[in-house]
Design an enzyme around this catalytic site. Structure first.
Site, PDB file in Angstrom:
ATOM      1  N   CYS A 165      45.480  34.757  51.740  1.00  0.00           N
ATOM      2  CA  CYS A 165      46.441  35.534  50.734  1.00  0.00           C
ATOM      3  C   CYS A 165      45.618  36.794  50.554  1.00  0.00           C
ATOM      4  O   CYS A 165      44.575  36.947  49.895  1.00  0.00           O
ATOM      5  CB  CYS A 165      46.487  34.783  49.453  1.00  0.00           C
TER       6      CYS A 165
ATOM      7  N   CYS B  94      46.123  38.318  46.879  1.00  0.00           N
ATOM      8  CA  CYS B  94      45.337  37.712  45.734  1.00  0.00           C
ATOM      9  C   CYS B  94      44.614  36.398  46.172  1.00  0.00           C
ATOM     10  O   CYS B  94      43.548  36.702  46.784  1.00  0.00           O
ATOM     11  CB  CYS B  94      46.421  37.625  44.529  1.00  0.00           C
ATOM     12  N   SER B  95      45.121  35.366  45.842  1.00  0.00           N
ATOM     13  CA  SER B  95      44.350  33.953  46.048  1.00  0.00           C
ATOM     14  C   SER B  95      45.347  32.828  46.126  1.00  0.00           C
ATOM     15  O   SER B  95      44.763  31.709  45.770  1.00  0.00           O
ATOM     16  CB  SER B  95      43.142  33.758  45.447  1.00  0.00           C
ATOM     17  N   CYS B  96      46.569  33.174  46.625  1.00  0.00           N
ATOM     18  CA  CYS B  96      47.671  32.176  46.553  1.00  0.00           C
ATOM     19  C   CYS B  96      46.830  30.861  47.329  1.00  0.00           C
ATOM     20  O   CYS B  96      46.488  31.207  48.563  1.00  0.00           O
ATOM     21  CB  CYS B  96      48.925  32.734  46.958  1.00  0.00           C
TER      22      CYS B  96
END
Lengths: 225, 216
Positions: free
Chosen positions: B119, B122-124
């Site tokens: 991702c 962000c940090s999906c």
């Protein structure tokens, strides 16, 4: 110009450390607390996932790069809570609550946390479309930006702006972050997985065999000429 | 306050002014504590609920969930078909559903393609199947480089691809969550689901590792 969170392709970050923060059980106590605090505050229903992402993106670039991961979450959370009127700046600065919140009844309860978190909240909605079939050749918007809110949230990364790719999956219509992050409605649109050749994105230094797939909303795309 | 005396404009319009979080203590552990205490005193947070959230993602939800699905896909053609065609009803029945895993897509490694998930914005990450992402997944380096030079990143994880494999990187820019189904190691015919699941690491389901060889 995209914000600092838009990391794809950025140079100079150094190697990846596969041992870094591997297991959540071994995380520092305050990391766990920060995660839980963010999740719990979501139960208050005063914002959505897109707004919380945007709050982190709005961090000053200096903060964004110097903060560790959960510091970014904490920074975004504090800013969002003030923005939504859930706490005041005076309360943050003094650490003293000015009375019990009128929305205290929404606070996450220990006995219902697991049920809520394992229930999920789907993002698919009914909407017209899709306009593009699997196999359609499409071109992404250039510049990567929110067209309704200047400087606003978008999920089109800068590295994939103005690039030509092929639709490989149709995901149905999903809530549109560019609108939802700004509390302007869900405005669901068809969402597609679009595949780009690595060389289309990075030039001839990329391996000609490799590809990158991104999930992109219909309004980010136009038919390729 | 900014120069106009307007503190905070509201997220209806972006604001690049002052940031309220700067009023919290600078030490991150103290900052978390300060905010938790304030919110608890306002009745907005119940510390026991925080304990429950931590317990859930520390002890109940983790990569063992994803490994179970992968092992079953390897062994059970009917289940494999369901996971590829319409996984969500079955995952819900199995209790492998929830926040950050509402829209799963399983992408399979073959002799021709190696898949890898990132991702960049962000940090999906698919929480119900893999738990909370490891630190490296959320690092600037992984987010920056895996789309631009995935083979170099794979080398840092000690992964060497076979000559004919292309790399397909999935950048999770929406609420769809991708999980890599690694190739089943040879020599695992007749293995039980539990024996197979033990070969499926968290990294192999992100695409930065291969499934473990039996006996390795």
């Amino acid at each position: 110009m995209s914000r600092i969170h838009d990391m794809g392709g950025r140079l100079g970050t150094g190697p990846v450390d596969p041992q870094d923060g591997y297991d959540f059980a071994e995380a520092k106590d305050w990391h766990k607390r920060a995660l839980a605090l963010n999740v719990a505050c979501g139960f208050l229903g005063q914002w959505n996932i897109d707004a919380s992402r945007h709050a982190r993106e709005l961090l000053d670039p200096t903060d964004y790069m110097s903060f560790s991961y959960y510091e970014k979450w904490m920074g975004g959370l504090a800013d969002l809570m003030v923005d939504r009127g859930v706490v005041t700046v005076n309360e943050l600065a003094s650490g003293k609550a000015e009375g019990v919140s009128p929305i205290a009844d929404k606070a996450a309860k220990p006995e219902s946390v697991e049920a809520v978190l394992t229930h999920g909240s789907p993002y698919t909605r009914d909407a017209a479309g899709p306009k593009f079939a699997v196999g359609a050749v499409v071109k992404t918007r250039r510049i990567a930006r929110n067209v309704a809110v200047p400087g606003g949230h978008t999920r089109l990364p800068a590295y994939a702006a103005g690039a030509e790719g092929v639709v490989v999956l149709q995901h149905g219509a999903h809530v549109f972050p560019d609108s939802n992050a700004h509390f302007k409605g869900e405005a669901a649109e068809p969402l597609y997985a679009v595949q780009f050749s690595a060389q289309e994105l990075w030039g001839d230094e990329a391996d000609p065999r490799d590809v990158v797939v991104l999930d992109l909303w219909e309004s980010y795309l136009e038919p390729a000429q | 306050m900014d120069a106009d005396g307007v503190f905070w404009q509201g997220f209806g319009m972006p604001h690049d002014h002052d940031h309220p979080h700067s009023h919290l203590p600078s030490d991150p552990a103290l900052r978390v504590k300060a905010l938790e205490t304030l919110l608890t005193n306002k009745g907005l947070v119940n510390p026991a609920a925080l304990d429950e959230i931590i317990d859930l993602y520390q002890n109940k939800i983790g990569p063992q969930n994803g490994a179970k699905v992968v092992a079953k896909m390897w062994r059970d053609p009917e289940f494999h078909k369901q996971m590829v065609e319409d996984p969500m009803p079955v995952l819900q029945q199995m209790g492998l559903y929830g926040r950050q895993g509402e829209h799963m897509v399983f992408v399979e490694n073959t002799d021709d393609v190696h898949n890898m998930v990132v991702c960049t914005l962000c940090s999906c990450y698919p929480w119900p199947l893999l738990g909370i992402p490891p630190g490296w997944y959320k690092s600037d380096a992984y987010r920056a480089r895996s789309v631009r030079e995935p083979r170099a990143v794979l080398a840092e994880f000690g992964v060497t691809l076979s000559a004919g494999q292309k790399v397909r990187v999935w950048d999770s820019t929406a609420e769809v969550r991708y999980l890599v189904v690694p190739q089943r190691p040879i020599g695992t015919e007749g293995f039980s689901q539990e024996e197979l699941a033990a070969l499926v690491s968290r990294d192999s389901m992100i695409g930065t590792a291969l499934a473990q060889e039996p006996g390795a």
